[in-house]
Design an enzyme around this catalytic site. Structure first.
Site, PDB file in Angstrom:
ATOM      1  CG  ASN A  86       4.813  -2.075  -1.958  1.00  0.00           C
ATOM      2  OD1 ASN A  86       5.276  -0.996  -1.605  1.00  0.00           O
ATOM      3  ND2 ASN A  86       4.922  -3.164  -1.216  1.00  0.00           N
ATOM      4  CB  VAL A  93      -0.839  -3.111  -6.862  1.00  0.00           C
ATOM      5  CG1 VAL A  93      -0.541  -2.423  -5.553  1.00  0.00           C
ATOM      6  CG2 VAL A  93      -0.851  -2.105  -8.003  1.00  0.00           C
ATOM      7  CB  CYS A  94       2.507  -6.700  -3.729  1.00  0.00           C
ATOM      8  SG  CYS A  94       2.574  -7.915  -2.410  1.00  0.00           S
ATOM      9  CG  LEU A  95      -2.254  -3.184  -2.328  1.00  0.00           C
ATOM     10  CD1 LEU A  95      -3.539  -2.438  -2.661  1.00  0.00           C
ATOM     11  CD2 LEU A  95      -1.371  -2.333  -1.437  1.00  0.00           C
TER      12      LEU A  95
END
Length: 177
Positions: A86, A93-95
């Site tokens: 992620n 950051v992939c959120l």
């Protein structure tokens, strides 16, 4: 005048959230919070994940709040290299919670950090920035953990002990007086 209201609300909201976060003891995996001098829109902290292999190191986090916060989401960036599905090679950051279409102005930074820490501790392969690492996590977990641990040992920051954290907090409190 109405267009400027979000910008006017931003600093007040940030001041409130910063005050809450500075006195917060529940997020024990989020420590050493600092704000860039004369810029409440940029925060720095140290992440202390609890799940292997990330529990062996600490990771520098940078939080950039847009001038339109809370109407636009903050951007998170890990300044410490990490092998994680992620987090991409640039530390982004992939959120999903931070994507424009999912962001809600009522979302507080504490909740964002809880989601970030949960994701670091338990990678979410369905929201991977790095598909190759996500596939490895799913299909060859032994290799994934070996690589992730090697990154932690090589690139992570010193993980402060509770005594060191208490000493830093005491020093910071003394400096603020």
């Amino acid at each position: 005048m109405a267009k400027e209201e979000p910008i006017m609300d931003g600093p007040k909201r940030l001041q409130n959230e910063l005050k809450e976060m500075m006195g917060h003891t529940v997020l024990t995996q989020f420590r050493c919070l600092e704000v860039e001098p004369d810029n409440i829109y940029k925060w720095y902290a140290l992440l202390l994940p609890v799940s292997p292999p990330y529990d062996k190191g600490a990771f520098k986090l940078e939080i950039d709040f847009p001038m339109q916060y809370p109407f636009k989401p903050p951007r998170l960036h890990l300044n410490t290299k990490i092998y994680h599905p992620n987090v991409n090679d640039r530390g982004q950051v992939c959120l999903p919670i931070l994507e424009i279409e999912h962001w809600k102005p009522t979302t507080r930074i504490e909740h964002v950090l809880q989601v970030l820490l949960a994701t670091i501790n338990d990678p979410q392969t369905e929201n991977a920035y790095r598909v190759d690492v996500a596939n490895e996590f799913r299909n060859d977990p032994k290799r994934f953990y070996k690589m992730a641990e090697a990154y932690v040992l090589r690139f992570s920051e010193h993980r402060p002990t509770d005594a060191e954290l208490a000493k830093m907090a005491k020093k910071k409190k003394k400096a603020a007086q």
